[in-house]
Design a protein around this motif. Structure first.
Motif, mmCIF file in Angstrom:
data_model
loop_
_atom_site.group_PDB
_atom_site.id
_atom_site.type_symbol
_atom_site.label_atom_id
_atom_site.label_comp_id
_atom_site.label_asym_id
_atom_site.label_seq_id
_atom_site.Cartn_x
_atom_site.Cartn_y
_atom_site.Cartn_z
ATOM 1 N N GLY A 15 -4.280 15.564 8.881
ATOM 2 C CA GLY A 15 -5.219 16.017 9.879
ATOM 3 C C GLY A 15 -5.279 17.529 9.962
ATOM 4 N N GLY A 16 -5.799 18.024 11.086
ATOM 5 C CA GLY A 16 -6.007 19.447 11.230
ATOM 6 C C GLY A 16 -4.737 20.263 11.196
ATOM 7 N N VAL A 17 -3.649 19.735 11.745
ATOM 8 C CA VAL A 17 -2.380 20.466 11.732
ATOM 9 C C VAL A 17 -1.920 20.705 10.303
ATOM 10 C CG1 VAL A 17 0.076 20.300 12.291
ATOM 11 C CG2 VAL A 17 -1.626 19.728 14.024
ATOM 12 N N VAL A 18 -1.916 19.654 9.496
ATOM 13 C CA VAL A 18 -1.504 19.774 8.096
ATOM 14 C C VAL A 18 -2.447 20.701 7.339
ATOM 15 C CG1 VAL A 18 -1.366 18.506 5.907
ATOM 16 C CG2 VAL A 18 -0.257 17.597 7.957
ATOM 17 N N GLY A 19 -3.748 20.559 7.563
ATOM 18 C CA GLY A 19 -4.707 21.412 6.866
ATOM 19 C C GLY A 19 -4.525 22.878 7.195
ATOM 20 N N ASP A 20 -4.319 23.184 8.474
ATOM 21 C CA ASP A 20 -4.125 24.568 8.889
ATOM 22 C C ASP A 20 -2.831 25.149 8.309
ATOM 23 O OD1 ASP A 20 -6.441 24.566 10.328
ATOM 24 O OD2 ASP A 20 -5.510 24.694 12.302
ATOM 25 N N LYS B 25 -10.715 28.301 7.623
ATOM 26 C CA LYS B 25 -9.834 28.814 8.671
ATOM 27 C C LYS B 25 -8.469 28.144 8.551
ATOM 28 C CE LYS B 25 -12.788 30.218 12.520
ATOM 29 N NZ LYS B 25 -13.089 29.966 13.962
ATOM 30 N N THR B 26 -7.424 28.951 8.454
ATOM 31 C CA THR B 26 -6.055 28.436 8.398
ATOM 32 C C THR B 26 -5.234 29.219 9.411
ATOM 33 O OG1 THR B 26 -5.218 29.993 6.743
ATOM 34 C CG2 THR B 26 -6.368 28.028 5.924
ATOM 35 N N ALA B 27 -4.277 28.561 10.060
ATOM 36 C CA ALA B 27 -3.547 29.273 11.104
ATOM 37 C C ALA B 27 -2.350 28.479 11.596
ATOM 38 C CB ALA B 27 -4.474 29.575 12.280
ATOM 39 N N ILE B 28 -1.458 29.209 12.272
ATOM 40 C CA ILE B 28 -0.402 28.584 13.062
ATOM 41 C C ILE B 28 -0.526 29.101 14.492
ATOM 42 C CG2 ILE B 28 1.203 28.219 11.142
ATOM 43 C CD1 ILE B 28 2.685 30.762 12.094
ATOM 44 N N ASP B 29 0.179 28.428 15.406
ATOM 45 C CA ASP B 29 0.169 28.815 16.812
ATOM 46 C C ASP B 29 1.356 29.727 17.111
ATOM 47 O OD1 ASP B 29 -1.936 26.974 17.026
ATOM 48 O OD2 ASP B 29 -0.601 25.363 17.707
ATOM 49 N N THR B 30 1.285 30.437 18.228
ATOM 50 C CA THR B 30 2.420 31.181 18.762
ATOM 51 C C THR B 30 2.553 30.809 20.239
ATOM 52 O OG1 THR B 30 1.401 33.172 19.716
ATOM 53 C CG2 THR B 30 1.612 33.094 17.309
ATOM 54 N N PRO B 31 3.671 31.155 20.861
ATOM 55 C CA PRO B 31 3.801 30.860 22.290
ATOM 56 C C PRO B 31 2.716 31.499 23.144
ATOM 57 C CG PRO B 31 5.947 31.379 21.355
ATOM 58 C CD PRO B 31 4.931 31.690 20.298
ATOM 59 N N LEU C 78 -3.338 31.972 16.595
ATOM 60 C CA LEU C 78 -3.367 33.428 16.667
ATOM 61 C C LEU C 78 -2.919 34.105 15.370
ATOM 62 C CD1 LEU C 78 -2.102 34.319 20.256
ATOM 63 C CD2 LEU C 78 -4.436 34.245 19.386
ATOM 64 N N VAL C 79 -2.210 33.392 14.503
ATOM 65 C CA VAL C 79 -1.745 33.971 13.235
ATOM 66 C C VAL C 79 -2.328 33.130 12.100
ATOM 67 C CG1 VAL C 79 0.257 34.494 11.794
ATOM 68 C CG2 VAL C 79 0.386 34.816 14.284
ATOM 69 N N GLY C 80 -3.189 33.737 11.296
ATOM 70 C CA GLY C 80 -3.814 32.942 10.251
ATOM 71 C C GLY C 80 -4.566 33.791 9.251
ATOM 72 N N ALA C 81 -5.344 33.130 8.417
ATOM 73 C CA ALA C 81 -6.127 33.806 7.383
ATOM 74 C C ALA C 81 -7.331 32.947 7.036
ATOM 75 C CB ALA C 81 -5.272 34.027 6.134
#
Length: 368
Positions: A106-111, A144-150, A155-158
């Motif tokens: 899903g989206g988590v894995v894709g990101d 769009k690819t990214a991870i989350d921060t607190p 907010l962090v991606g490419a």
């Protein structure tokens, strides 16, 4: 039968999104021309159990050496810790720039996998094989690819475009009903942005897709990808029109963050659905949009089993939500940027939105 949808733009290599049924079996033959022999399949533990063996068999039948790399399911995997672990495993596998990463999930894995591919050796190719409706119609297309921060979501991606997207409608049959409904929110969003006729179909005959009807799902995925690919082709890095794809997301991301991204309480799709309702209600309150159109949005969202009011998902503080919204990537100088609507199929970007006005609206909607 499969339907190829081209995605092209001035700033990236063109690729196709292949939509159809029974595509997983042909995954190897579709990917083989893109790699010289090795592929790392990034997936989560749930999808690995359901589709991992079939994916590996299809790749190996085409002569590809494939390795499976699993991460825990859920939004928590979009983290620096999991990103580091994925990058370390890519290096341990010995991947080089002629190899590729396959995001199966899903989206988590894709990101997560997409960002790892963007960073590894300064960028290697990757392929999206989305296994959720939300990922098929939205997150797998556009780079769009990214991870989350607190401090916030994505907010962090490419920007890192895939070489290919393979959207197999049959994979959606393994989804829980709630996940199908969540993906349907992004489908509705595409009609609300720029295609009133598509929204009319979704609110009528096409509504069967929200309950898992394969024919309706296939048509919904095809049209959604066509809409998104056209927008991405015009504006890859969200300098203009691509911001329209964030309809419902500024409100929705704030709600998710206030609930600590707990998908047992609120999935991303549910947050987007409620965010679209709030965007249309706010548009109507500010005189941009007919009240009747906002009511139609509420009806279509409710009919899909998605939330239409804040009190359905939790208790919220208006000031806390505003603080989250002010931290959104589209905010400028502390003032809000919202995607609003003049009507169904007529979304637009409104900059410099007054926070006090939005705060008053949120309180009227039930926030404390």
């Amino acid at each position: 039968m499969s339907i190829p949808i081209p995605v092209s733009g001035a700033g990236f290599q063109p690729y196709e999104v292949i939509v159809g049924r029974g595509l997983l079996a042909s995954l190897g033959s579709r990917i083989a021309p893109l790699a010289r022999g090795r592929a790392a399949v990034v997936t989560d533990e749930t999808v690995a159990a359901l589709h991992g063996p079939s994916a590996l068999s299809a790749l190996e039948a085409a002569g590809l050496r494939a390795r499976l790399l699993t991460v825990p399911p859920g939004e928590g995997s979009k983290s620096f810790a999991e990103l580091e672990r994925v990058l370390d495993r890519l290096a341990a596998f010995g991947l080089d720039r002629t190899d590729l990463v396959i995001a199966l999930g899903g989206g988590v894995v894709g990101d997560l996998a997409g960002l790892a591919a963007a960073l590894y050796m300064r960028g290697i190719d990757f392929v999206q094989v989305p296994t959720t409706l939300l990922a098929q119609v939205d997150s797998s297309v556009g780079g769009k690819t990214a991870i989350d921060t607190p401090r916030g979501k994505n907010l962090v991606g490419a920007f890192h475009q895939p070489r290919l997207v393979v959207a197999d409608i049959d994979l959606l049959s393994t989804l829980p009903e709630r996940q199908v409904r969540s993906g349907w929110a992004e489908v509705l969003k595409h009609g609300l942005i720029c295609d009133a006729a598509f929204f009319d179909w979704l609110a009528g005959e096409g509504a069967a897709g929200a309950s898992g009807d394969p024919a309706a799902l296939e048509r919904a995925v095809v049209r959604s990808v066509q809409i998104k690919s056209a927008i991405v082709g015009e504006d890859e890095k969200e300098a203009g029109r691509r911001a329209l794809l964030n309809l419902g997301h500024t409100f929705g991301h704030a709600l998710e963050a206030e609930l600590d991204f707990d998908e047992t309480r609120l999935t991303h799709g549910e947050a987007v659905a409620l965010g679209c309702v709030l965007a249309f209600r706010y548009s109507a309150a500010e005189g941009f949009c007919p009240t009747g159109d906002a009511e139609r949005v509420v009806g279509a969202v409710a009919a899909a089993g998605l939330p239409t009011s804040l009190d359905q998902v939790g208790s919220f503080d208006a000031d806390a939500l505003l603080k989250r919204m002010a931290g959104d990537k589209k905010a400028e100088g502390g003032r809000l940027t919202l995607v609003l609507a003049r009507g169904i199929g007529e979304a637009f970007v409104q900059k410099g939105v007054d926070r006090k006005t939005v705060g008053g609206f949120l309180r009227a909607e039930g926030a404390a």
